[in-house]
Design an enzyme around this catalytic site. Structure first.
Site, mmCIF file in Angstrom:
data_model
loop_
_atom_site.group_PDB
_atom_site.id
_atom_site.type_symbol
_atom_site.label_atom_id
_atom_site.label_comp_id
_atom_site.label_asym_id
_atom_site.label_seq_id
_atom_site.Cartn_x
_atom_site.Cartn_y
_atom_site.Cartn_z
ATOM 1 N N TYR A 176 15.694 29.988 9.425
ATOM 2 C CA TYR A 176 14.455 30.573 9.966
ATOM 3 C C TYR A 176 14.439 30.520 11.487
ATOM 4 C CZ TYR A 176 12.083 30.447 5.387
ATOM 5 O OH TYR A 176 11.702 30.633 4.093
ATOM 6 N N ARG B 261 -11.082 -0.069 14.621
ATOM 7 C CA ARG B 261 -10.764 0.690 13.420
ATOM 8 C C ARG B 261 -11.553 0.046 12.289
ATOM 9 N NH1 ARG B 261 -4.564 1.144 11.165
ATOM 10 N NH2 ARG B 261 -5.125 -0.905 10.368
ATOM 11 N N LYS C 187 0.848 -1.205 0.000
ATOM 12 C CA LYS C 187 0.000 0.000 0.000
ATOM 13 C C LYS C 187 0.882 1.252 0.000
ATOM 14 C CE LYS C 187 -0.326 -0.399 5.043
ATOM 15 N NZ LYS C 187 -1.141 -0.942 6.146
ATOM 16 N N MET D 293 11.425 24.266 3.654
ATOM 17 C CA MET D 293 10.667 23.458 2.695
ATOM 18 C C MET D 293 11.586 22.724 1.720
ATOM 19 S SD MET D 293 7.679 24.576 0.041
ATOM 20 C CE MET D 293 6.610 25.303 1.282
HETATM 21 C C1 LIG Z 1 -0.395 -1.928 6.833
HETATM 22 C C2 LIG Z 1 -0.966 -3.227 7.250
HETATM 23 C C3 LIG Z 1 -0.149 -4.366 7.357
HETATM 24 C C4 LIG Z 1 1.361 -4.296 7.227
HETATM 25 O O1 LIG Z 1 1.877 -3.852 8.437
HETATM 26 P P1 LIG Z 1 3.481 -3.723 8.709
HETATM 27 O O2 LIG Z 1 3.543 -3.320 10.128
HETATM 28 O O3 LIG Z 1 3.966 -2.685 7.778
HETATM 29 O O4 LIG Z 1 4.060 -5.062 8.438
HETATM 30 C C5 LIG Z 1 -0.759 -5.583 7.608
HETATM 31 N N1 LIG Z 1 -2.103 -5.674 7.808
HETATM 32 C C6 LIG Z 1 -2.905 -4.597 7.749
HETATM 33 C C7 LIG Z 1 -4.366 -4.763 7.982
HETATM 34 C C8 LIG Z 1 -2.366 -3.334 7.484
HETATM 35 O O5 LIG Z 1 -3.162 -2.266 7.468
#
Ligand SMILES: *Cc1c(COP(=O)(O)O)cnc(C)c1O
Length: 400
Positions: free
Chosen positions: A286, A164, A58, A334
């Site tokens: 800054y 969640r 992802k 930035m």
């Molecule tokens: C992002 C995610 C993972 C991967 O988690 P890592 O800690 O990066 O290995 C696995 N399962 C779900 C449901 C996730 O949202």
């Protein structure tokens, strides 16, 4: 819009192809070692007793490039991928189809984010598998399957302690008492997610494990999946049928505070754009947050918070020239950072010299510590103004 708008104005909604910034012009070079990702995949496979895990790619494979990363993992034997969003899944399907290996065409792509309204057809036509996280999701997918008279694949996400995504216990009880709700569905995985897997001694892990075992009694459908990267390191009780690592594949330490068993994947080298010799006391950047009493040398590098070098690294981050640490002084702005290079012999430090912002001496997790965050946020914040170089894998060299 005025009548005399030139017709050649590009449509702002049209996708702009990602171009790689030429090395000479880029302020920094981001090197992604695909062989290290392969090595990490194999070492997680070993830890899982030879059972190949899926790969979570992802957010553009945590910022490293979902296309080259997924193809590398597919070459290593991975056939199950997870992304968060439908659009990520569509792009990944395309990348795997284009890779020219007929074995990749059948790779499974699962969409963690659940079922969005009006996404059913797009999921189906790209052969994406939604992770259903509520009774409503289940109902909606079932209706779609019934309309097509095809039992399309799906996963079911049970919430065991995150509040969640996923079915909460009350909804799971409903599924138990009304099994017809799942009729006509082809459940591939029943999964859940751990809240504190990076704290191996925390009691929450065992609680969630027990809750998930109960879920499997209610929902024995398909196969079971619980562990993320850190979960793999909690032991074989947590492994079930499929692990879902992301971070560990990309070199992030799965057990914080312990020696990192994963190979480091990225290196970020910022180029010195200007060097300033300071002879009289003055302040840097800054807010004048750093004062140089002089004599000193200050190097400016064209990497800033817009590139994912987080502002919280102001007066905290450490770069390296070779093995010599060069501290970030003043605020991160930035587009720029300033580092005190007074300790580096002058012949090793000129305009154009590369400073390791992430490298062998300062891995991702260390920079994350300095920034007050986690390696995940460092990786996913990496910007698009770097010259990117992919090494190893089947397609070595710079890629767009
Ligand atoms: C992002 C995610 C993972 C991967 O988690 P890592 O800690 O990066 O290995 C696995 N399962 C779900 C449901 C996730 O949202």
């Amino acid at each position: 819009m005025s009548a005399n708008t030139p017709p050649s104005v590009p449509n702002p909604a049209a996708p702009v192809p990602a171009a790689n910034i030429p090395a000479a012009r880029a302020g920094a070079v981001l090197t992604i070692d695909l062989n290290a990702i392969t090595a990490n995949y194999h070492s997680l496979t070993d830890r899982l007793g030879g059972v190949k895990p899926s790969a979570v790619v992802k957010a553009d494979a945590y910022g490293l490039g979902a296309g080259p990363v997924a193809i590398t993992l597919a070459n290593a034997g991975c056939r199950v991928f997870f992304v968060a969003h439908l659009e990520e899944g569509i792009r990944l399907r395309h990348a795997l189809n284009e890779a020219g290996d007929s074995n990749f065409v059948h790779a499974e792509i699962h969409i963690l984010g659940g079922l969005m309204p009006d996404s059913h057809e797009a999921l189906d036509s790209a052969r994406l598998i939604p992770v259903l996280g509520s009774l409503d999701d289940i109902h909606s997918w079932k209706q779609y399957c019934e309309r097509l008279n095809r039992p399309l694949p799906c996963d079911i996400h049970a919430d065991t302690g995150m509040a969640r995504l996923g079915l909460p216990p009350g909804e799971l009880d409903k599924l138990e008492s009304e099994p017809s709700r799942l009729e006509g569905l082809n459940v591939h995985f029943v999964l859940s997610h751990l809240a504190r897997a990076d704290e191996p001694d925390h009691a929450k892990n065992a609680e969630q494990l027990e809750a998930f075992q109960h879920v499997r009694q209610i929902l024995p459908h398909g196969r079971a999946s619980l562990a993320n990267s850190s979960g793999i390191f909690l032991g074989s009780d947590y492994h079930f049928d499929l692990a879902r690592p992301g971070a560990a594949l990309y070199g992030i330490a799965p057990v914080p505070g312990q020696a990192n068993p994963m190979a480091q994947v990225i290196r970020l080298q910022g180029k010195i754009a200007q060097l300033r010799s300071v002879d009289t006391p003055q302040t840097v950047g800054y807010g004048s947050t750093h004062r140089v009493e002089g004599p000193a040398r200050i190097a400016t590098v064209a990497v800033g918070y817009a590139d994912g070098y987080l502002r919280s690294l102001s007066n905290k981050g450490t770069g390296y020239i070779g093995n010599i640490p060069v501290p970030v002084v003043g605020r991160v702005s930035m587009d720029l950072i300033t580092l005190d290079v007074s300790d580096v012999p002058e012949h090793l430090c000129t305009v154009g010299t590369m400073i390791d912002l992430i490298g062998p001496n300062n891995p991702v997790d260390q920079l994350a510590d300095e920034a007050g965050t986690i390696g995940y946020e460092i990786l996913t914040s990496l910007g698009h103004r770097y010259h990117r170089v992919y090494t190893g894998g089947q397609k070595a060299g710079a890629q767009a």
